[in-house]
Design a protein around this motif. Structure first.
Motif, PDB file in Angstrom:
ATOM      1  N   TRP A 173      -9.320 -31.712 -22.217  1.00  0.00           N
ATOM      2  CA  TRP A 173      -9.353 -32.642 -21.090  1.00  0.00           C
ATOM      3  C   TRP A 173     -10.724 -33.279 -20.953  1.00  0.00           C
ATOM      4  O   TRP A 173     -11.746 -32.601 -20.939  1.00  0.00           O
ATOM      5  N   GLN A 174     -10.748 -34.600 -20.895  1.00  0.00           N
ATOM      6  CA  GLN A 174     -11.938 -35.442 -20.728  1.00  0.00           C
ATOM      7  C   GLN A 174     -12.954 -35.299 -21.867  1.00  0.00           C
ATOM      8  O   GLN A 174     -14.110 -35.661 -21.713  1.00  0.00           O
ATOM      9  N   GLU A 175     -12.520 -34.804 -23.028  1.00  0.00           N
ATOM     10  CA  GLU A 175     -13.374 -34.779 -24.211  1.00  0.00           C
ATOM     11  C   GLU A 175     -13.070 -36.049 -25.011  1.00  0.00           C
ATOM     12  O   GLU A 175     -12.371 -36.022 -26.023  1.00  0.00           O
ATOM     13  N   GLU A 229      -2.298 -40.996 -30.405  1.00  0.00           N
ATOM     14  CA  GLU A 229      -1.553 -40.830 -29.156  1.00  0.00           C
ATOM     15  C   GLU A 229      -1.659 -39.393 -28.647  1.00  0.00           C
ATOM     16  O   GLU A 229      -1.852 -39.154 -27.452  1.00  0.00           O
ATOM     17  N   SER A 230      -1.571 -38.433 -29.546  1.00  0.00           N
ATOM     18  CA  SER A 230      -1.692 -37.025 -29.165  1.00  0.00           C
ATOM     19  C   SER A 230      -3.081 -36.757 -28.560  1.00  0.00           C
ATOM     20  O   SER A 230      -3.197 -36.077 -27.530  1.00  0.00           O
ATOM     21  N   ALA A 231      -4.127 -37.292 -29.189  1.00  0.00           N
ATOM     22  CA  ALA A 231      -5.490 -37.125 -28.664  1.00  0.00           C
ATOM     23  C   ALA A 231      -5.616 -37.763 -27.284  1.00  0.00           C
ATOM     24  O   ALA A 231      -6.270 -37.203 -26.390  1.00  0.00           O
ATOM     25  N   PHE A 232      -4.979 -38.907 -27.098  1.00  0.00           N
ATOM     26  CA  PHE A 232      -5.007 -39.574 -25.794  1.00  0.00           C
ATOM     27  C   PHE A 232      -4.438 -38.658 -24.719  1.00  0.00           C
ATOM     28  O   PHE A 232      -5.037 -38.455 -23.666  1.00  0.00           O
ATOM     29  N   TRP A 233      -3.253 -38.109 -24.985  1.00  0.00           N
ATOM     30  CA  TRP A 233      -2.602 -37.281 -23.977  1.00  0.00           C
ATOM     31  C   TRP A 233      -3.370 -35.984 -23.733  1.00  0.00           C
ATOM     32  O   TRP A 233      -3.390 -35.472 -22.611  1.00  0.00           O
ATOM     33  N   PRO A 278      -5.242 -32.559 -17.433  1.00  0.00           N
ATOM     34  CA  PRO A 278      -6.168 -31.556 -16.885  1.00  0.00           C
ATOM     35  C   PRO A 278      -5.868 -30.134 -17.370  1.00  0.00           C
ATOM     36  O   PRO A 278      -6.765 -29.292 -17.386  1.00  0.00           O
ATOM     37  N   ALA A 279      -4.647 -29.859 -17.802  1.00  0.00           N
ATOM     38  CA  ALA A 279      -4.294 -28.525 -18.282  1.00  0.00           C
ATOM     39  C   ALA A 279      -4.698 -28.302 -19.748  1.00  0.00           C
ATOM     40  O   ALA A 279      -4.640 -27.184 -20.251  1.00  0.00           O
ATOM     41  N   SER A 280      -5.099 -29.368 -20.423  1.00  0.00           N
ATOM     42  CA  SER A 280      -5.451 -29.281 -21.842  1.00  0.00           C
ATOM     43  C   SER A 280      -6.889 -28.781 -22.013  1.00  0.00           C
ATOM     44  O   SER A 280      -7.779 -29.083 -21.215  1.00  0.00           O
TER      45      SER A 280
END
Length: 170
Positions: free
Chosen positions: A39-41, A25-29, A34-36
């Motif tokens: 993001w999109q990895e 779940e953490s990886a999903f979020w 976009p601020a992570s």
């Protein structure tokens, strides 16, 4: 409805308890934000499977239980976090301490399912999230027939008249 023949073939799936669902779940979020920095990895299915894989001792316990409780004709397919089993109704009855019955769908298709309760040993229950296909009935599929959408003339003639400004008329 009637008692199932002991040679009737049945198929069921055992879902093993997955691990690290909080990490998933953490990886999903993280990949969705976009601020992570992640993001999109997106992770591959292999990476996700490895992340949530059941404990090795759970896999071994369920596999041992199946191999000792099923006849040699049964097929056991280990699928990472689940196990697909093809066996006789007699094997399934012994494995789950249950009675198999034959049900007939209104379309004529017959299905062997447990009627009443089923059980699994306590030691195995700790390793299992669900058993599917042994007592549940599949939802009927939508027919393959496509219902044609009405054309604009049909829609217009079946609705109340509306006022269309002259500038929109063609």
């Amino acid at each position: 409805v009637g008692r199932c023949d002991s040679h009737q073939m049945v198929e069921f799936t055992i879902g093993l308890k997955q691990t690290n669902l909080d990490l998933l779940e953490s990886a999903f979020w993280q990949v969705a934000d976009p601020a992570s920095g992640s993001w999109q990895e997106f992770k591959s299915i292999e990476e996700i499977d490895a992340m949530i894989a059941p404990k090795a001792e759970h896999v071994a316990a369920v596999q041992s239980w199946l191999e000792s409780g099923l006849s040699k004709t049964a097929q056991i397919e280990m699928r990472g976090d689940s196990v697909k089993v093809h066996s006789t109704a007699k094997d399934a009855e012994q494995l789950f301490n249950a009675e198999m019955h034959l049900f007939t769908h209104e379309n004529g298709r017959m299905s062997a399912k447990v009627m009443g309760e089923l059980s699994i040993p306590a030691g195995i229950a700790r390793a299992v999230d669900l058993v599917a296909g042994i007592s549940d009935f599949a939802m009927p599929r939508a027919s393959g027939q496509k219902i044609p959408k009405p054309d604009a003339f049909t829609v217009q003639s079946s609705t109340k008249p509306i006022v269309i400004p002259a500038s929109l008329k063609t």
